[in-house]
Design a protein around this motif. Structure first.
Motif, mmCIF file in Angstrom:
data_model
loop_
_atom_site.group_PDB
_atom_site.id
_atom_site.type_symbol
_atom_site.label_atom_id
_atom_site.label_comp_id
_atom_site.label_asym_id
_atom_site.label_seq_id
_atom_site.Cartn_x
_atom_site.Cartn_y
_atom_site.Cartn_z
ATOM 1 N N ASN A 36 25.686 53.386 108.544
ATOM 2 C CA ASN A 36 25.749 54.621 107.757
ATOM 3 C C ASN A 36 24.599 54.784 106.776
ATOM 4 O O ASN A 36 24.305 55.896 106.333
ATOM 5 N N SER A 37 23.944 53.698 106.431
ATOM 6 C CA SER A 37 22.853 53.795 105.467
ATOM 7 C C SER A 37 21.677 54.586 106.011
ATOM 8 O O SER A 37 20.864 55.101 105.259
ATOM 9 N N SER A 38 21.574 54.692 107.335
ATOM 10 C CA SER A 38 20.456 55.403 107.954
ATOM 11 C C SER A 38 20.775 56.865 108.239
ATOM 12 O O SER A 38 19.939 57.597 108.745
ATOM 13 N N LEU A 39 22.001 57.306 107.944
ATOM 14 C CA LEU A 39 22.400 58.667 108.250
ATOM 15 C C LEU A 39 22.234 59.570 107.031
ATOM 16 O O LEU A 39 22.436 59.138 105.899
ATOM 17 N N GLU A 40 21.856 60.832 107.300
ATOM 18 C CA GLU A 40 21.734 61.791 106.215
ATOM 19 C C GLU A 40 23.106 62.088 105.592
ATOM 20 O O GLU A 40 23.231 62.253 104.392
ATOM 21 N N SER A 41 24.131 62.161 106.433
ATOM 22 C CA SER A 41 25.496 62.400 105.936
ATOM 23 C C SER A 41 26.389 61.287 106.472
ATOM 24 O O SER A 41 26.922 61.399 107.569
ATOM 25 N N PRO A 42 26.518 60.188 105.733
ATOM 26 C CA PRO A 42 27.322 59.061 106.203
ATOM 27 C C PRO A 42 28.754 59.489 106.484
ATOM 28 O O PRO A 42 29.305 60.375 105.836
ATOM 29 N N CYS A 43 29.345 58.881 107.511
ATOM 30 C CA CYS A 43 30.730 59.187 107.851
ATOM 31 C C CYS A 43 31.526 57.890 107.890
ATOM 32 O O CYS A 43 31.127 56.918 108.542
ATOM 33 N N ASP A 44 32.600 57.857 107.164
ATOM 34 C CA ASP A 44 33.479 56.702 107.134
ATOM 35 C C ASP A 44 34.831 57.137 107.686
ATOM 36 O O ASP A 44 35.548 57.923 107.056
ATOM 37 N N MET A 45 35.165 56.655 108.879
ATOM 38 C CA MET A 45 36.435 56.991 109.501
ATOM 39 C C MET A 45 37.475 55.945 109.102
ATOM 40 O O MET A 45 37.370 54.778 109.480
ATOM 41 N N THR A 46 38.441 56.361 108.323
ATOM 42 C CA THR A 46 39.548 55.488 107.957
ATOM 43 C C THR A 46 40.770 55.865 108.786
ATOM 44 O O THR A 46 40.814 56.935 109.410
ATOM 45 N N GLU A 47 41.761 54.998 108.773
ATOM 46 C CA GLU A 47 42.969 55.288 109.538
ATOM 47 C C GLU A 47 43.692 56.508 108.963
ATOM 48 O O GLU A 47 44.275 57.304 109.709
ATOM 49 N N LYS A 48 43.656 56.661 107.667
ATOM 50 C CA LYS A 48 44.297 57.823 107.050
ATOM 51 C C LYS A 48 43.622 59.115 107.509
ATOM 52 O O LYS A 48 44.293 60.094 107.838
ATOM 53 N N ARG A 49 42.278 59.108 107.516
ATOM 54 C CA ARG A 49 41.560 60.296 107.981
ATOM 55 C C ARG A 49 41.839 60.526 109.466
ATOM 56 O O ARG A 49 41.946 61.667 109.915
ATOM 57 N N LEU A 50 41.968 59.450 110.221
ATOM 58 C CA LEU A 50 42.288 59.569 111.644
ATOM 59 C C LEU A 50 43.609 60.312 111.822
ATOM 60 O O LEU A 50 43.707 61.237 112.639
ATOM 61 N N PHE A 51 44.636 59.920 111.067
ATOM 62 C CA PHE A 51 45.933 60.584 111.195
ATOM 63 C C PHE A 51 45.859 62.040 110.736
ATOM 64 O O PHE A 51 46.514 62.917 111.310
ATOM 65 N N THR A 52 45.062 62.313 109.708
ATOM 66 C CA THR A 52 44.918 63.693 109.238
ATOM 67 C C THR A 52 44.304 64.575 110.319
ATOM 68 O O THR A 52 44.826 65.655 110.640
ATOM 69 N N MET A 53 43.185 64.118 110.900
ATOM 70 C CA MET A 53 42.505 64.911 111.927
ATOM 71 C C MET A 53 43.362 65.016 113.188
ATOM 72 O O MET A 53 43.424 66.076 113.822
ATOM 73 N N ALA A 54 44.043 63.925 113.548
ATOM 74 C CA ALA A 54 44.907 63.964 114.729
ATOM 75 C C ALA A 54 46.055 64.946 114.525
ATOM 76 O O ALA A 54 46.449 65.665 115.460
ATOM 77 N N GLY A 55 46.595 65.005 113.302
ATOM 78 C CA GLY A 55 47.654 65.969 113.024
ATOM 79 C C GLY A 55 47.183 67.403 113.155
ATOM 80 O O GLY A 55 47.940 68.283 113.604
ATOM 81 N N GLN A 56 45.931 67.666 112.792
ATOM 82 C CA GLN A 56 45.382 69.015 112.936
ATOM 83 C C GLN A 56 45.247 69.396 114.409
ATOM 84 O O GLN A 56 45.581 70.520 114.807
ATOM 85 N N VAL A 57 44.773 68.459 115.216
ATOM 86 C CA VAL A 57 44.655 68.726 116.657
ATOM 87 C C VAL A 57 46.037 68.939 117.264
ATOM 88 O O VAL A 57 46.239 69.838 118.102
ATOM 89 N N ALA A 58 47.007 68.116 116.864
ATOM 90 C CA ALA A 58 48.366 68.266 117.393
ATOM 91 C C ALA A 58 48.964 69.611 117.015
ATOM 92 O O ALA A 58 49.682 70.228 117.806
ATOM 93 N N SER A 59 48.675 70.097 115.804
ATOM 94 C CA SER A 59 49.168 71.400 115.381
ATOM 95 C C SER A 59 48.603 72.509 116.264
ATOM 96 O O SER A 59 49.327 73.426 116.675
ATOM 97 N N ALA A 60 47.303 72.431 116.556
ATOM 98 C CA ALA A 60 46.687 73.427 117.450
ATOM 99 C C ALA A 60 47.280 73.340 118.847
ATOM 100 O O ALA A 60 47.530 74.361 119.499
ATOM 101 N N LEU A 61 47.537 72.126 119.311
ATOM 102 C CA LEU A 61 48.086 71.937 120.651
ATOM 103 C C LEU A 61 49.499 72.506 120.733
ATOM 104 O O LEU A 61 49.860 73.161 121.726
ATOM 105 N N GLU A 62 50.288 72.276 119.712
ATOM 106 C CA GLU A 62 51.646 72.831 119.698
ATOM 107 C C GLU A 62 51.589 74.353 119.710
ATOM 108 O O GLU A 62 52.389 75.011 120.403
ATOM 109 N N TYR A 63 50.653 74.933 118.966
ATOM 110 C CA TYR A 63 50.524 76.388 118.949
ATOM 111 C C TYR A 63 50.163 76.932 120.328
ATOM 112 O O TYR A 63 50.726 77.932 120.795
ATOM 113 N N LEU A 64 49.227 76.272 121.014
ATOM 114 C CA LEU A 64 48.858 76.708 122.361
ATOM 115 C C LEU A 64 50.069 76.684 123.281
ATOM 116 O O LEU A 64 50.257 77.580 124.115
#
Length: 436
Positions: free
Chosen positions: A229-257
């Motif tokens: 991440n030190s070489s990236l302009e916008s470092p990204c740190d994927m934590t398990e909490k963020r994983l569940f947050t993003m996965a919940g957003q995808v699941a919400s869209a999938l349920e809507y479809l």
């Protein structure tokens, strides 16, 4: 007075017959003639009034049918002027350059969207509405398309992605392009689906306008997260909490479809877009549109390059159903926790079905918690009815998010090797899957 005096002079006072004969012309004949003349005049007027009308009616009968047809045609034209969306009835050709404005629905609760049933906002655009248009560099996550090109631009002070139909496109490709735009519009807005901002359907080149998400596809974002991440302009740190947050957003869209009667059929990190605030939005709707418009045998695997993400019922040529998306969602979780590793990496696509038939499962990745791995397994049961429902899945993700760590950063066991990834993911040598 003179005539009266004359009659009185020529007739005796008591000779009534003489008096009547003398007054016959003035008292009886003239009024009678006037009355007859009046009757003849009235009769002539009646004949002129009614008889020619009957004749015209008989002659014009076929024209009256034509006029009624014309009236219906005008009614149809009037309906076309008020038509919302470009999914016109079969008799209307959207390539005739008539104004058929795109429209975006409000969120509906019905299973099948009806464009005329809800208030709509026209999103028909003109070419002059865009500025700073530049070609969008192709990446691994975008399928090269001979009929359309992707560009980045600005519209209404925001970044947008323009999907332009190329000038050499034939009528079939134009119909497909406009049909897909109408399909996306018909799904309606959702906070975790990329926003369709407009369409140019009246003049060439035809184009779709979609909001741009800063980090583009999730797969590329995960690959960047596994780098230093030190070489990236916008470092990204994927934590398990963020994983569940993003996965919940995808699941919400999938349920809507699913509530809109749409099975996605292409769930994976390649089909998720990531915004600047790390909001995840589900895209990759091309396969869903093809299934809706093209007659295909049940369970046909449309893209061989996505077999690693397909559930057993699709691999065995069964029907694709809502729980098929749940299976693929479990593999999306695997991609996220491994920062972009393909599922079943050590199994070839030709051996995958037999591997699953023997009761084998995805191995637990390094650094994957018990709660996350249990969700992956609950999504990837062989029998569709044993998998989590979408409502159960969303509830489970929310509970896991509350207890997950937001500090421990997920890491990958080895750096990205694109050639190795392509082989393990079953892509061969073709960059052949699409985000748009």
């Amino acid at each position: 007075m003179s005539s009266n005096s004359t009659a009185n002079n020529t007739c005796a006072p008591e000779d009534h017959l003489c008096i009547v004969l003398n007054h016959l012309q003035g008292v009886i004949i003239v009024p009678t003639l006037l009355l007859l003349g009046t009757l003849v005049t009235l009769l002539a007027l009646c004949i002129m009034r009614f008889y020619p009308e009957r004749k015209r009616t008989r002659v014009a009968a076929p024209q009256r049918y034509h006029s009624s047809s014309s009236h219906r045609h005008k009614q149809r034209n009037g309906h076309r002027r008020h038509l919302q969306g470009i999914d016109a009835p079969p008799g209307i050709n959207p390539l005739e350059h008539e104004e058929l404005p795109m429209s975006v629905q409000q969120v509906q609760q019905t299973a099948v969207p009806t464009l005329a049933a809800v208030p709509q906002v026209s999103t028909e655009r003109q070419h002059g509405a865009f500025s700073q248009v530049t070609a969008l560099p192709l990446s691994f996550s975008m399928k090269p398309d001979d009929s359309a090109g992707l560009y980045r631009g600005r519209m209404d002070n925001r970044d947008v992605i323009l999907r332009l139909l190329k000038e050499r496109a034939n009528n079939s490709e134009k119909q497909h392009f406009l049909g897909f735009a109408s399909f996306v519009s018909g799904l309606g807005p959702h906070p975790f689906l990329p926003e369709l901002l407009g369409v140019v359907s009246v003049q060439s080149p035809l184009m779709m306008v979609v909001e741009e998400l800063q980090h583009r596809d999730l797969l590329g974002y995960l690959w960047r997260c596994r780098q230093d991440n030190s070489s990236l302009e916008s470092p990204c740190d994927m934590t398990e909490k963020r994983l569940f947050t993003m996965a919940g957003q995808v699941a919400s869209a999938l349920e809507y479809l699913h509530t809109q009667g749409c099975v996605h059929g292409n769930v994976g990190a390649r089909s998720v877009l990531v915004g600047g605030d790390l909001t995840a939005k589900l895209w990759g709707l091309g396969s869903a549109y093809r299934r809706r418009t093209q007659a295909a045998s049940p369970g046909e695997v449309e893209d061989k390059e996505t077999r690693k993400w397909q559930p057993p019922e699709v691999l065995t040529r069964g029907g694709i159903i809502q729980s098929s998306d749940v299976w693929s969602f479990g593999l999306l979780l695997y991609e996220m926790v491994t920062l972009g590793d393909p599922p079943f990496a050590q199994i070839s696509t030709t051996e995958l079905l037999q591997h699953l038939q023997r009761g084998k499962h995805l191995k637990r990745p390094t650094g994957c918690s018990n709660s996350l791995y249990s969700i992956i397994r609950a999504c990837c049961h062989w029998r569709p009815q044993q998998r989590l429902s979408m409502s159960e899945l969303i509830r489970t993700l929310q509970e896991a998010e509350r207890s997950a760590s937001g500090r421990k950063v997920l890491t990958a066991s080895e750096p990205l090797d694109i050639e190795k990834y392509m082989k393990e993911a079953g892509y061969g040598e073709a960059y052949n899957y699409a985000v748009l």
